[in-house]
Design an enzyme around this catalytic site. Structure first.
Site, PDB file in Angstrom:
ATOM      1  N   HIS A 148      20.039  11.154  19.058  1.00 53.71           N
ATOM      2  CA  HIS A 148      20.110  12.009  20.137  1.00 53.71           C
ATOM      3  C   HIS A 148      21.594  12.446  20.349  1.00 53.71           C
ATOM      4  O   HIS A 148      22.245  11.471  20.181  1.00 53.71           O
ATOM      5  CB  HIS A 148      19.386  11.828  21.178  1.00 53.71           C
ATOM      6  N   SER A 189      12.951  16.666  22.746  1.00 57.02           N
ATOM      7  CA  SER A 189      13.580  15.776  23.511  1.00 57.02           C
ATOM      8  C   SER A 189      15.078  16.202  23.771  1.00 57.02           C
ATOM      9  O   SER A 189      16.089  15.897  24.675  1.00 57.02           O
ATOM     10  CB  SER A 189      13.926  14.268  22.739  1.00 57.02           C
ATOM     11  N   ASP A 237      20.643   5.522  20.716  1.00 59.39           N
ATOM     12  CA  ASP A 237      19.776   5.465  19.263  1.00 59.39           C
ATOM     13  C   ASP A 237      20.633   6.197  17.831  1.00 59.39           C
ATOM     14  O   ASP A 237      20.139   6.023  16.938  1.00 59.39           O
ATOM     15  CB  ASP A 237      18.444   6.015  19.353  1.00 59.39           C
TER      16      ASP A 237
END
Length: 313
Positions: free
Chosen positions: A250, A83, A247
């Site tokens: 990240h 990611s 979140d």
């Protein structure tokens, strides 16, 4: 004789007391380790519930051609990984690492850059095998950037299982003539939602993995950039600005901009379009002498990495 026998008994008694004390101490240490492991595992499960299911909220990596108006020889840039390579959490799709690095290459080389990003949200290191096939389906890029490792730490993968796919991916790309830049595992100890004990373990394990990644990358002929050394202190100082509000795990757009900035000098050097300040960019951007005990564990794990990926596969 009686006196000697008495002394012998006294000596044996003292020895037994020492051994009993050692046994009690070892038992206490073992109990502490088991308790520590149990608490850390529990904290890990709690932390996992705090984060959204990234596969359900998956983001697609952006590929494309940049610098169409430039007249130089085009550079083919590949991006692989998880990611972080996708740029998950960035507020603006143009703020993802792949695009920022591609645009940096356009300016440095004054030429078009063809970006192919095959990274996947939630990918572990083993996903590099399939990503490699996808990336090289048509032709092998000139330069490949790999960002991988965070999910291996989050899911407690064995070091050897995390290192062999990276090792063989780097070796395969180098055999095919591509330059490779690996941004090693970031310091997950900077993630604030993790509770203190879990944060310490995440810091320790991510540093061991990052060291192992640097070792196998250099052995394979690639360049490595330590995100833990270059970005860890920045993320610790400013977690609000560096982490995504989505979140808090990240990076934000600002965090990705910092990541691209520290990776780009090695990519420019690998692509043959270095700026004057890039002339002395080393293959290994990693603070010498830091975390020495971790290097021993990482070196042992890297020694056990066998060749499992062949050109045919």
């Amino acid at each position: 004789m009686r006196q000697e026998e008495q002394q012998r008994r006294t000596s044996w008694g003292a020895l037994l007391q020492v051994l009993r004390g050692i046994g009690i101490a070892l038992g206490a240490v073992a109990g502490f380790i088991v308790t520590l492991g149990t608490v850390t595992t529990a904290q890990g499960l709690i932390a996992r519930e705090q984060f959204p299911d990234l596969k359900r909220e998956s983001a697609l990596p952006r590929s494309g051609r940049f610098g169409e108006d430039r007249k130089g020889t085009p550079i083919a840039l590949g991006v692989m990984g998880d990611s972080l390579a996708v740029g998950y959490g960035a507020d603006d799709p143009s703020s993802t690492p792949g695009i920022l690095i591609a645009e940096g290459l356009v300016e440095a080389g004054d030429c078009p850059v063809e970006l192919t990003n095959v990274a996947e949200v939630g990918a572990e290191s083993t996903a590099l095998v399939a990503q490699l096939t996808h990336l090289c389906a048509r032709s092998v890029p000139d330069v490949v950037v790999i960002l991988i490792g965070a999910n291996d730490v989050m899911r407690l993968k064995r070091l050897t299982d995390a290192l062999w796919p990276l090792s063989e991916t780097v070796r395969h790309l180098r055999r095919e003539g591509a330059e490779v830049v690996v941004a090693t595992c970031p310091d997950l100890g900077t993630v604030r939602p993790f509770m203190p004990l879990l944060r310490f373990f995440a810091h320790w394990y991510s540093r061991v993995l990052a060291t192992g990644q640097a070792i196998v990358t250099l052995r394979g002929g690639g360049r490595s950039v330590s995100l833990a050394d270059t970005l860890g202190p920045i993320f610790r100082r400013d977690p609000t600005g560096m982490f995504s509000t989505r979140d808090h795990l990240h990076p934000s757009s600002l965090g990705y901009a910092h990541a691209a900035r520290v990776i780009l000098p090695s990519v420019r050097a690998a692509a043959g379009v270095p700026l004057p300040e890039d002339v002395h960019v080393p293959h290994r951007v990693y603070r010498k002498g830091s975390h020495r005990p971790l290097a021993w564990w990482a070196f042992r794990a890297s020694r056990q990495v066998g060749e499992r990926l062949t050109p045919a596969s």
